[in-house]
Design a protein around this motif. Structure first.
Motif, PDB file in Angstrom:
ATOM      1  N   SER A 181       0.822  -1.198   0.000  1.00 49.52           N
ATOM      2  CA  SER A 181       0.000   0.000   0.000  1.00 49.52           C
ATOM      3  C   SER A 181       0.862   1.255   0.000  1.00 49.52           C
ATOM      4  O   SER A 181       0.566   2.235  -0.667  1.00 49.52           O
ATOM      5  N   ALA A 182       1.959   1.190   0.755  1.00 53.38           N
ATOM      6  CA  ALA A 182       2.855   2.350   0.813  1.00 53.38           C
ATOM      7  C   ALA A 182       3.447   2.648  -0.530  1.00 53.38           C
ATOM      8  O   ALA A 182       3.589   3.792  -0.934  1.00 53.38           O
ATOM      9  N   LYS A 183       3.773   1.595  -1.267  1.00 55.80           N
ATOM     10  CA  LYS A 183       4.361   1.788  -2.591  1.00 55.80           C
ATOM     11  C   LYS A 183       3.356   2.436  -3.537  1.00 55.80           C
ATOM     12  O   LYS A 183       3.671   3.315  -4.324  1.00 55.80           O
ATOM     13  N   ILE A 184       2.089   2.009  -3.448  1.00 53.33           N
ATOM     14  CA  ILE A 184       1.060   2.536  -4.332  1.00 53.33           C
ATOM     15  C   ILE A 184       0.717   3.976  -3.951  1.00 53.33           C
ATOM     16  O   ILE A 184       0.492   4.822  -4.790  1.00 53.33           O
ATOM     17  N   ALA A 185       0.691   4.265  -2.639  1.00 57.35           N
ATOM     18  CA  ALA A 185       0.244   5.565  -2.166  1.00 57.35           C
ATOM     19  C   ALA A 185       1.315   6.648  -2.284  1.00 57.35           C
ATOM     20  O   ALA A 185       1.030   7.810  -2.050  1.00 57.35           O
ATOM     21  N   GLU A 186       2.535   6.281  -2.604  1.00 57.31           N
ATOM     22  CA  GLU A 186       3.612   7.269  -2.672  1.00 57.31           C
ATOM     23  C   GLU A 186       3.313   8.311  -3.738  1.00 57.31           C
ATOM     24  O   GLU A 186       3.079   7.984  -4.903  1.00 57.31           O
ATOM     25  N   PRO A 187       3.264   9.610  -3.364  1.00 58.13           N
ATOM     26  CA  PRO A 187       2.863  10.644  -4.323  1.00 58.13           C
ATOM     27  C   PRO A 187       3.917  10.854  -5.412  1.00 58.13           C
ATOM     28  O   PRO A 187       5.104  10.666  -5.190  1.00 58.13           O
ATOM     29  N   LYS A 188       3.435  11.282  -6.566  1.00 63.52           N
ATOM     30  CA  LYS A 188       4.339  11.571  -7.669  1.00 63.52           C
ATOM     31  C   LYS A 188       4.974  12.944  -7.475  1.00 63.52           C
ATOM     32  O   LYS A 188       4.386  13.844  -6.881  1.00 63.52           O
ATOM     33  N   THR A 189       6.171  13.100  -8.008  1.00 63.86           N
ATOM     34  CA  THR A 189       6.825  14.404  -7.982  1.00 63.86           C
ATOM     35  C   THR A 189       6.172  15.314  -9.017  1.00 63.86           C
ATOM     36  O   THR A 189       5.429  14.861  -9.897  1.00 63.86           O
ATOM     37  N   THR A 190       6.459  16.595  -8.905  1.00 67.01           N
ATOM     38  CA  THR A 190       5.919  17.555  -9.879  1.00 67.01           C
ATOM     39  C   THR A 190       6.378  17.209 -11.284  1.00 67.01           C
ATOM     40  O   THR A 190       5.607  17.308 -12.254  1.00 67.01           O
ATOM     41  N   GLU A 191       7.640  16.792 -11.419  1.00 66.13           N
ATOM     42  CA  GLU A 191       8.177  16.438 -12.735  1.00 66.13           C
ATOM     43  C   GLU A 191       7.458  15.226 -13.324  1.00 66.13           C
ATOM     44  O   GLU A 191       7.138  15.197 -14.519  1.00 66.13           O
ATOM     45  N   GLN A 192       7.186  14.214 -12.488  1.00 66.42           N
ATOM     46  CA  GLN A 192       6.461  13.032 -12.957  1.00 66.42           C
ATOM     47  C   GLN A 192       5.040  13.389 -13.375  1.00 66.42           C
ATOM     48  O   GLN A 192       4.541  12.888 -14.384  1.00 66.42           O
ATOM     49  N   ARG A 193       4.397  14.258 -12.619  1.00 71.20           N
ATOM     50  CA  ARG A 193       3.040  14.696 -12.972  1.00 71.20           C
ATOM     51  C   ARG A 193       3.048  15.465 -14.292  1.00 71.20           C
ATOM     52  O   ARG A 193       2.149  15.316 -15.126  1.00 71.20           O
ATOM     53  N   ALA A 194       4.089  16.281 -14.497  1.00 74.46           N
ATOM     54  CA  ALA A 194       4.175  17.073 -15.734  1.00 74.46           C
ATOM     55  C   ALA A 194       4.350  16.170 -16.951  1.00 74.46           C
ATOM     56  O   ALA A 194       3.708  16.366 -17.991  1.00 74.46           O
ATOM     57  N   LEU A 195       5.223  15.160 -16.832  1.00 76.88           N
ATOM     58  CA  LEU A 195       5.431  14.233 -17.946  1.00 76.88           C
ATOM     59  C   LEU A 195       4.166  13.444 -18.251  1.00 76.88           C
ATOM     60  O   LEU A 195       3.827  13.198 -19.409  1.00 76.88           O
ATOM     61  N   ALA A 196       3.458  13.029 -17.196  1.00 79.03           N
ATOM     62  CA  ALA A 196       2.211  12.278 -17.398  1.00 79.03           C
ATOM     63  C   ALA A 196       1.146  13.153 -18.053  1.00 79.03           C
ATOM     64  O   ALA A 196       0.400  12.701 -18.926  1.00 79.03           O
ATOM     65  N   ALA A 197       1.083  14.432 -17.648  1.00 77.49           N
ATOM     66  CA  ALA A 197       0.094  15.341 -18.229  1.00 77.49           C
ATOM     67  C   ALA A 197       0.423  15.676 -19.680  1.00 77.49           C
ATOM     68  O   ALA A 197      -0.477  15.884 -20.503  1.00 77.49           O
ATOM     69  N   ALA A 198       1.705  15.734 -20.004  1.00 80.21           N
ATOM     70  CA  ALA A 198       2.119  16.083 -21.372  1.00 80.21           C
ATOM     71  C   ALA A 198       1.960  14.919 -22.340  1.00 80.21           C
ATOM     72  O   ALA A 198       1.757  15.133 -23.539  1.00 80.21           O
ATOM     73  N   ALA A 199       2.070  13.690 -21.848  1.00 75.67           N
ATOM     74  CA  ALA A 199       2.040  12.516 -22.731  1.00 75.67           C
ATOM     75  C   ALA A 199       0.685  12.388 -23.421  1.00 75.67           C
ATOM     76  O   ALA A 199      -0.360  12.545 -22.780  1.00 75.67           O
ATOM     77  N   PRO A 200       0.668  12.109 -24.724  1.00 76.53           N
ATOM     78  CA  PRO A 200      -0.609  11.911 -25.416  1.00 76.53           C
ATOM     79  C   PRO A 200      -1.291  10.625 -24.956  1.00 76.53           C
ATOM     80  O   PRO A 200      -0.633   9.702 -24.482  1.00 76.53           O
ATOM     81  N   MET A 201      -2.603  10.578 -25.069  1.00 80.13           N
ATOM     82  CA  MET A 201      -3.331   9.359 -24.727  1.00 80.13           C
ATOM     83  C   MET A 201      -2.869   8.212 -25.621  1.00 80.13           C
ATOM     84  O   MET A 201      -2.509   8.434 -26.789  1.00 80.13           O
ATOM     85  N   GLU A 202      -2.896   6.995 -25.087  1.00 85.28           N
ATOM     86  CA  GLU A 202      -2.455   5.836 -25.870  1.00 85.28           C
ATOM     87  C   GLU A 202      -3.261   5.700 -27.157  1.00 85.28           C
ATOM     88  O   GLU A 202      -2.740   5.273 -28.183  1.00 85.28           O
ATOM     89  N   SER A 203      -4.546   6.044 -27.112  1.00 86.45           N
ATOM     90  CA  SER A 203      -5.395   5.922 -28.305  1.00 86.45           C
ATOM     91  C   SER A 203      -5.001   6.908 -29.393  1.00 86.45           C
ATOM     92  O   SER A 203      -5.304   6.708 -30.571  1.00 86.45           O
ATOM     93  N   MET A 204      -4.311   8.014 -29.011  1.00 85.09           N
ATOM     94  CA  MET A 204      -3.914   9.037 -29.976  1.00 85.09           C
ATOM     95  C   MET A 204      -2.425   9.011 -30.275  1.00 85.09           C
ATOM     96  O   MET A 204      -1.985   9.639 -31.239  1.00 85.09           O
TER      97      MET A 204
END
Length: 518
Positions: A181-204
């Motif tokens: 649970s601790a591994k899953i609940a560990e928050p993402k860094t700002t940089e990780q959130r930015a990369l995830a937000a920038a990445a296009p959807m898999e369908s696109m």
């Protein structure tokens, strides 16, 4: 966090490809982390125009990602949106692998220009093809483009400036009930959130729409390009000058580094298995990886799906050298590879951990370093602890490796001091308490240290190649007919030295790739 020599190596690569100013901006981002435009200007002491031009180049070459965040305003002022920039270390290191990437694409599909140009729209790809080939048949270019997409060698570029919304106040932190649970609940860094937000959807990500295909010789497009060139010559005043508004509206494409690295990694693992086990084990591993295919998401799978022995056999006999293998020999190879077995009735299925072949590669590389630095006895001690994967006491290590206890203690302390080992003191319970030491390999810290040393070695090789080329430039620039006598010998020697250095760098890069990605 990038290691010290990793930062130096990345800065050197940027300097080699894009100049000292871009290198200075990139090194600033790597050392200090995510920064705003004003902070970069202050840290580098470069002019605003130089920093903006460098950021443009680095973003275009997929070495920097921009993103917007909301910051609280001063007292009585509304919150404001601020653009920040972060360096993409992985993409910078991939610049070293450009020849390997182009070889993969050329062998399968032909030439690709995105490697040199960073990111391009389909119209710019057609224009470039017209300039280089002298003609621009849209249908031919479109077919080549679709082949690259189907092979997943290219993908849509990430969003140029994704906005990261501030976390909601009513969001409660996830409860941690255990290790998983601790591994899953560990928050993402700002940089990780930015990369995830920038990445296009898999369908696109690999989708080309018909609207993306431009008309040939469109006057409006020509006028638009001219207008954009004029606008880029205007005085730069804000972050909008870094992120071209017209480029934001275009669908841009870039090299899919994930797919190309996956292929290189697979090739390196198979080669290693063939060397360390045998050719048949390499053939079986190749068959399993081909059957498993590429992952459908960006998440790394811990192991492959279970495959039936019949499916593995059918794939093995298609491989060069696999036609003569029978079920029994395939089972032996599966056992040597450490595959998991699942038997249900008459069905017999196997799965292999995706990290297994690389894990043994790690150990082999580190063990060779220990052997070279500390000698044969230290190598035996380290190998025992590496294979055990747990704490062992000093007496047990001494007895198992046939090393005198006093020598074993010296070796263990030396390896511990250099962060190769982790040591703990244990007090035995009972009527007579005694203190003894237990040791195990500190794998995470050790691998990070070895990776940093690899970056250092790669940097030294790059500098040596540049030095040799500079030292022999007078001979290299001479016409071939003037290369006689001593000059001819010197020319051949320079060629041999360069081949040795470049092949060493390519081999070292394979090790860096495997260490870094796993």
């Amino acid at each position: 966090m990038v290691s010290p020599h990793g930062i130096q190596f990345a800065a050197h690569l940027i300097s080699s490809f894009y100049g000292e100013l871009c290198s200075k901006v990139c090194e600033c981002l790597l050392r200090r982390g995510t920064l705003t435009l004003a902070q970069i200007i202050q840290s580098t002491e470069l002019s605003r125009e130089n920093v903006i031009n460098c950021l443009r180049v680095l973003i275009h070459q997929n070495c920097v990602q921009a993103f917007a965040v909301q910051r609280e305003g001063a007292f009585g002022e509304a919150p404001r949106i601020v653009t920040q920039y972060m360096a993409l270390f992985n993409n910078i290191i991939h610049k070293l692998r450009a020849p390997k990437f182009m070889q993969i694409v050329s062998e399968e599909l032909g030439k690709d220009g995105l490697m040199q140009h960073g990111r391009l729209s389909l119209k710019r790809i057609i224009d470039r093809n017209e300039q280089t080939a002298g003609s621009s048949d849209i249908h031919v270019v479109r077919e080549s483009f679709i082949r690259l997409l189907n092979a997943r060698f290219i993908e849509r570029c990430p969003a140029p400036e994704p906005f990261l919304a501030p976390p909601a106040e009513d969001e409660a932190p996830a409860k941690r009930r255990g290790a998983k649970s601790a591994k899953i609940a560990e928050p993402k860094t700002t940089e990780q959130r930015a990369l995830a937000a920038a990445a296009p959807m898999e369908s696109m990500r690999f989708l080309m729409e018909m609207d993306d295909l431009p008309e040939k010789n469109d006057d409006e497009s020509s006028d638009s390009v001219t207008h954009r060139k004029k606008r880029k010559q205007d005085v730069l005043k804000s972050d909008e000058d870094v992120l071209d508004a017209n480029d934001k509206k275009e669908v841009l494409w870039r090299v899919n580094f994930e797919e190309l690295v996956r292929r290189l990694r697979t090739k390196a693992c198979i080669s290693y298995v063939k060397t360390k086990i045998n050719d048949e084990a390499g053939i079986v591993l190749s068959a399993i990886l081909d059957l498993s295919g590429r992952p459908e998401s960006r998440q790394k799978a811990e192991k492959t799906a279970y495959l039936s022995i019949n499916a593995i056999y059918d794939e093995v006999i298609k491989k060069e050298g696999g036609l003569g293998m029978d079920f029994e020999r395939i089972r032996v190879s599966l056992n040597q590879l450490g595959c998991e077995t699942l038997s249900t009735g008459l069905d017999e299925s196997y799965s292999i951990g995706t990290h297994l072949s690389s894990f043994s590669y790690f150990n082999a590389v580190v063990e060779s370093v220990v052997l070279r630095r500390y000698g044969r006895e230290a190598y035996r001690v380290f190998r025992l602890l590496s294979k055990a994967g747990r704490f062992l006491e000093t007496d047990k290590i001494s007895d198992s490796t046939f090393v005198e206890k006093k020598d074993a203690i010296k070796i263990l302390y030396k390896l511990w001091k250099d962060d190769y080992l982790h040591m703990e003191k244990v007090v035995s319970s009972g009527a007579r308490q005694s203190l003894f030491l237990v040791w195990r390999v500190n794998k995470q810290t050790l691998w990070e240290q070895v990776l940093d040393e690899m970056y250092h070695a790669a940097l030294n090789l790059r500098l040596r190649i540049a030095h040799e080329q500079d030292r022999g430039k007078e001979v290299l620039q001479l016409p071939r007919e003037k290369l006689v006598g001593e000059l001819e010998k010197k020319y051949k020697l320079l060629g041999k030295v360069r081949v040795i250095l470049e092949s060493s760098l390519m081999n070292l890069d394979e090790a860096i790739m495997l260490f870094h990605d796993f």
